[in-house]
Design a protein around this motif. Structure first.
Motif, PDB file in Angstrom:
ATOM      1  N   LEU A 145      23.989 109.372  53.684  1.00 50.04           N
ATOM      2  CA  LEU A 145      24.166 108.763  52.371  1.00 50.04           C
ATOM      3  C   LEU A 145      23.048 107.768  52.087  1.00 50.04           C
ATOM      4  O   LEU A 145      22.510 107.131  52.996  1.00 50.04           O
ATOM      5  CB  LEU A 145      25.516 108.048  52.295  1.00 50.04           C
ATOM      6  N   LEU A 146      22.733 107.637  50.832  1.00 50.81           N
ATOM      7  CA  LEU A 146      21.817 106.619  50.344  1.00 50.81           C
ATOM      8  C   LEU A 146      22.672 105.557  49.680  1.00 50.81           C
ATOM      9  O   LEU A 146      23.411 105.838  48.730  1.00 50.81           O
ATOM     10  CB  LEU A 146      20.859 107.251  49.332  1.00 50.81           C
ATOM     11  N   ALA A 147      22.615 104.288  50.165  1.00 56.50           N
ATOM     12  CA  ALA A 147      23.552 103.281  49.676  1.00 56.50           C
ATOM     13  C   ALA A 147      22.925 101.899  49.669  1.00 56.50           C
ATOM     14  O   ALA A 147      22.052 101.577  50.479  1.00 56.50           O
ATOM     15  CB  ALA A 147      24.822 103.275  50.530  1.00 56.50           C
ATOM     16  N   ASP A 148      23.395 101.061  48.737  1.00 54.15           N
ATOM     17  CA  ASP A 148      23.072  99.637  48.649  1.00 54.15           C
ATOM     18  C   ASP A 148      24.387  98.883  48.510  1.00 54.15           C
ATOM     19  O   ASP A 148      25.396  99.456  48.078  1.00 54.15           O
ATOM     20  CB  ASP A 148      22.214  99.336  47.411  1.00 54.15           C
ATOM     21  N   PRO A 149      24.405  97.589  48.826  1.00 51.05           N
ATOM     22  CA  PRO A 149      25.634  96.829  48.597  1.00 51.05           C
ATOM     23  C   PRO A 149      25.989  96.802  47.116  1.00 51.05           C
ATOM     24  O   PRO A 149      25.112  96.691  46.250  1.00 51.05           O
ATOM     25  CB  PRO A 149      25.297  95.427  49.113  1.00 51.05           C
ATOM     26  N   LEU A 150      27.270  96.927  46.808  1.00 52.70           N
ATOM     27  CA  LEU A 150      27.727  96.776  45.437  1.00 52.70           C
ATOM     28  C   LEU A 150      27.504  95.322  45.020  1.00 52.70           C
ATOM     29  O   LEU A 150      27.856  94.410  45.765  1.00 52.70           O
ATOM     30  CB  LEU A 150      29.223  97.132  45.359  1.00 52.70           C
ATOM     31  N   PRO A 151      26.873  95.072  43.874  1.00 53.53           N
ATOM     32  CA  PRO A 151      26.580  93.690  43.473  1.00 53.53           C
ATOM     33  C   PRO A 151      27.805  92.784  43.554  1.00 53.53           C
ATOM     34  O   PRO A 151      28.887  93.132  43.073  1.00 53.53           O
ATOM     35  CB  PRO A 151      26.090  93.846  42.026  1.00 53.53           C
ATOM     36  N   GLY A 152      27.631  91.643  44.210  1.00 55.62           N
ATOM     37  CA  GLY A 152      28.709  90.674  44.331  1.00 55.62           C
ATOM     38  C   GLY A 152      29.691  90.964  45.441  1.00 55.62           C
ATOM     39  O   GLY A 152      30.675  90.242  45.604  1.00 55.62           O
ATOM     40  N   THR A 153      29.453  92.031  46.234  1.00 55.49           N
ATOM     41  CA  THR A 153      30.362  92.388  47.325  1.00 55.49           C
ATOM     42  C   THR A 153      29.543  92.828  48.531  1.00 55.49           C
ATOM     43  O   THR A 153      28.327  92.962  48.467  1.00 55.49           O
ATOM     44  CB  THR A 153      31.299  93.549  46.926  1.00 55.49           C
ATOM     45  N   ARG A 154      30.255  93.075  49.626  1.00 54.85           N
ATOM     46  CA  ARG A 154      29.623  93.671  50.803  1.00 54.85           C
ATOM     47  C   ARG A 154      29.911  95.169  50.905  1.00 54.85           C
ATOM     48  O   ARG A 154      29.531  95.813  51.877  1.00 54.85           O
ATOM     49  CB  ARG A 154      30.126  92.977  52.068  1.00 54.85           C
ATOM     50  N   THR A 155      30.594  95.685  49.901  1.00 52.31           N
ATOM     51  CA  THR A 155      30.967  97.099  49.922  1.00 52.31           C
ATOM     52  C   THR A 155      29.760  97.970  49.609  1.00 52.31           C
ATOM     53  O   THR A 155      29.107  97.795  48.562  1.00 52.31           O
ATOM     54  CB  THR A 155      32.065  97.373  48.876  1.00 52.31           C
ATOM     55  N   PRO A 156      29.402  98.909  50.475  1.00 51.36           N
ATOM     56  CA  PRO A 156      28.283  99.801  50.162  1.00 51.36           C
ATOM     57  C   PRO A 156      28.579 100.640  48.920  1.00 51.36           C
ATOM     58  O   PRO A 156      29.701 101.130  48.741  1.00 51.36           O
ATOM     59  CB  PRO A 156      28.165 100.686  51.405  1.00 51.36           C
ATOM     60  N   HIS A 157      27.581 100.775  48.083  1.00 51.31           N
ATOM     61  CA  HIS A 157      27.686 101.641  46.915  1.00 51.31           C
ATOM     62  C   HIS A 157      26.739 102.819  47.112  1.00 51.31           C
ATOM     63  O   HIS A 157      25.522 102.644  47.241  1.00 51.31           O
ATOM     64  CB  HIS A 157      27.331 100.892  45.633  1.00 51.31           C
ATOM     65  N   VAL A 158      27.289 104.002  47.156  1.00 53.09           N
ATOM     66  CA  VAL A 158      26.503 105.213  47.409  1.00 53.09           C
ATOM     67  C   VAL A 158      25.775 105.617  46.136  1.00 53.09           C
ATOM     68  O   VAL A 158      26.389 105.750  45.069  1.00 53.09           O
ATOM     69  CB  VAL A 158      27.417 106.341  47.924  1.00 53.09           C
ATOM     70  N   ARG A 159      24.483 105.816  46.270  1.00 55.24           N
ATOM     71  CA  ARG A 159      23.649 106.176  45.116  1.00 55.24           C
ATOM     72  C   ARG A 159      23.031 107.558  45.248  1.00 55.24           C
ATOM     73  O   ARG A 159      22.181 107.952  44.458  1.00 55.24           O
ATOM     74  CB  ARG A 159      22.548 105.134  44.934  1.00 55.24           C
ATOM     75  N   GLY A 160      23.468 108.304  46.278  1.00 55.40           N
ATOM     76  CA  GLY A 160      22.940 109.644  46.476  1.00 55.40           C
ATOM     77  C   GLY A 160      23.027 110.019  47.934  1.00 55.40           C
ATOM     78  O   GLY A 160      23.773 109.407  48.714  1.00 55.40           O
ATOM     79  N   VAL A 191      25.928 103.601  56.914  1.00 53.96           N
ATOM     80  CA  VAL A 191      25.415 102.739  55.843  1.00 53.96           C
ATOM     81  C   VAL A 191      26.177 101.419  55.791  1.00 53.96           C
ATOM     82  O   VAL A 191      26.093 100.678  54.808  1.00 53.96           O
ATOM     83  CB  VAL A 191      25.458 103.447  54.469  1.00 53.96           C
ATOM     84  N   GLY A 192      26.925 101.113  56.868  1.00 50.34           N
ATOM     85  CA  GLY A 192      27.586  99.825  56.970  1.00 50.34           C
ATOM     86  C   GLY A 192      28.975  99.749  56.393  1.00 50.34           C
ATOM     87  O   GLY A 192      29.557  98.662  56.308  1.00 50.34           O
ATOM     88  N   ALA A 193      29.533 100.871  56.032  1.00 47.30           N
ATOM     89  CA  ALA A 193      30.896 100.883  55.495  1.00 47.30           C
ATOM     90  C   ALA A 193      31.920 100.887  56.626  1.00 47.30           C
ATOM     91  O   ALA A 193      31.622 101.311  57.754  1.00 47.30           O
ATOM     92  CB  ALA A 193      31.110 102.106  54.607  1.00 47.30           C
TER      93      ALA A 193
END
Length: 471
Positions: A145-160, A191-193
């Motif tokens: 997975l390609l992921a960054d932290p969701l803004p304002g959280t530590r939850t990874p947000h998958v972007r692809g 990805v840290g989830a």
């Protein structure tokens, strides 16, 4: 919002999901690791191999619930399947009239269209390939997975996703339709989830299957339901496309005495002892005995302790939950699950990824998970019953659902109304709770079926079965 959606896996579930989402207005790209283009459906059985799918040549039957959903959502798939020889049949009408009585208004709900899985998938692929908004890229394997932290959280947000060539493929939402072998749990950890909440165990069953072709131009006549239970084994007799069918022995993977069923001559000798199924062994075999084991019951949830482990990614169908395939429910449950995702995306903007994750989890838990739970409950009882058969002891349980289920089948052998009730359960048209809410039905079932033999269909005892395969 029109979303760019990646669907991982171009099997039956992935392509059905892709078509539903594209018709919901989204742009959908399907990534499939297998590079081979599907052949024409009429060549699929001979020409198509999908080595990554251990069930690709396991016998299949599409339930009436799947047909009803397809007729409502993707009717051209049924048209395509019929055009290439898919079999239209009514699972109630195929029973002897002495058991079901004359056909009635409403019995059309038991109709389905079915085929061997390579034929079925080739037909679905043909329709998906001409569906606007769907792009299928074969030979592209997702590796993570390609992921960054969701803004304002530590939850990874998958972007692809990342692919085998190291290339990133971006999307607003990733839909995992990777089936039983989905690696989503380890990808999320990478990805840290948090790892999804998982329940996982060997389903405990082993399947000994053969496919046949007609030599007379007709399929054998059905003498009972497609799934029949006997002392220490269950049998499936499954009509299919283009004059073919399959027969399956299902038993416990912990029953070494029945491993002799791998041998075609012993398999045939065993089948001959079951008078209601034996005629299904009289065609031309087109396979040897395919033995399949090690199939897991697995359930995966991406919301843990009321928080999504990640956003921007969901799991659908067998990538979410899978179980014993001998009940034939996976395709219907997977299609229902895909419809849930389509419906959630109508109400929730993918630009609000946490809301989307929560709403899809709620829909899954409410609409789809009960079907999984009732399937696992049946599996565990049946496996325990087989273990008792092997030990030569009666299976004892205080679970009223199992006892009423057994009585319902026994009563269905003599009462046409209960034949339809039992058929509705087997076809996944109703749940037990819905069915037995019918006033007076439980009392009628118990009056007619509670005192029946444990296995009311004619067949050998375990010792007679063992003697047949020994000889």
């Amino acid at each position: 919002m029109v979303a760019e959606i990646l669907v991982l896996g171009a099997g039956l579930g992935g392509l059905s999901t892709a078509m539903l989402l594209a018709r919901g207005g989204h742009q959908v790209t399907v990534l499939e690791r297998d590079p081979a283009e599907p052949p024409p459906a009429d060549q699929a059985w001979e020409a198509w191999e999908r080595r990554g799918i251990n069930q690709f040549r396991l016998p299949h039957l599409m339930l009436p619930r799947w047909r009803a959903q397809m007729e409502q959502e993707l009717p051209e798939v049924l048209d395509e399947l019929t055009a290439v020889g898919g079999l239209r049949l009514n699972m109630l009408a195929m029973l002897p009239e002495t058991r079901r009585g004359p056909l009635r208004d409403g019995d059309e709900r038991f109709e389905t269209v079915t085929a061997r899985r390579p034929v079925l998938e080739a037909a679905v692929a043909a329709v998906a390939g001409r569906t606007p908004g769907v792009t299928i890229r074969r030979g592209v394997a997702a590796t993570g997975l390609l992921a960054d932290p969701l803004p304002g959280t530590r939850t990874p947000h998958v972007r692809g996703v990342l692919t085998a060539g190291g290339r990133a493929v971006r999307a607003d939402l990733v839909v995992d339709c990777g089936g039983r072998r989905s690696a989503l749990g380890s990808w999320l950890e990478a990805v840290g989830a948090r790892r999804p909440a998982e329940e996982r165990e060997d389903s405990g069953f082993v399947y000994y299957a053969r496919h046949f072709r007609t030599t007379t131009g007709e399929l054998p006549a059905a003498r009972s339901n497609v799934l029949q239970h006997y002392d220490s084994v269950s049998l499936l007799a499954l009509p299919s496309d283009n004059g073919t069918w399959s027969v399956v022995f299902t038993t416990s993977s912990r029953d070494p005495a029945l491993r002799a069923l791998r041998d075609p001559s012993r398999w045939a000798a065993a089948l001959a002892r079951y008078p209601l199924v034996a005629p299904w062994g009289e065609g031309e075999p087109i396979t040897g005995v395919d033995a399949i084991a090690g199939i897991e019951d697995r359930h995966r949830r991406l919301v843990v302790d009321d928080r999504p482990v990640a956003t921007g990614v969901v799991a659908v169908g067998d990538a979410w939950a899978c179980t014993n395939p001998s009940l034939g429910r996976g395709a219907a449950i997977g299609l229902l699950h895909a419809c849930c995702l389509r419906d959630v995306l109508r109400d929730v903007d993918p630009g609000d990824p946490e809301k989307l994750a929560r709403r899809f989890d709620e829909a899954t838990t409410t609409v789809v998970e009960p079907l999984y739970r009732m399937t696992v409950g049946f599996d565990r009882h049946r496996l325990a019953e087989i273990a008792a058969d092997v030990d030569g002891t009666p299976y004892v349980t205080d679970d009223p659902r199992w006892l009423v289920g057994k009585a319902t089948f026994a009563a269905s052998l003599t009462d046409p109304d209960i034949t339809r009730a039992y058929g509705s359960l087997a076809a996944l048209l109703v749940t037990p709770d819905e069915l037995f809410a019918t006033p007076g039905l439980v009392d009628r079932v118990l009056r007619l079926g509670a005192g029946a033999p444990r296995y009311p269909l004619p067949g050998p005892t375990r010792q007679e079965l063992l003697a047949a395969i020994a000889d």
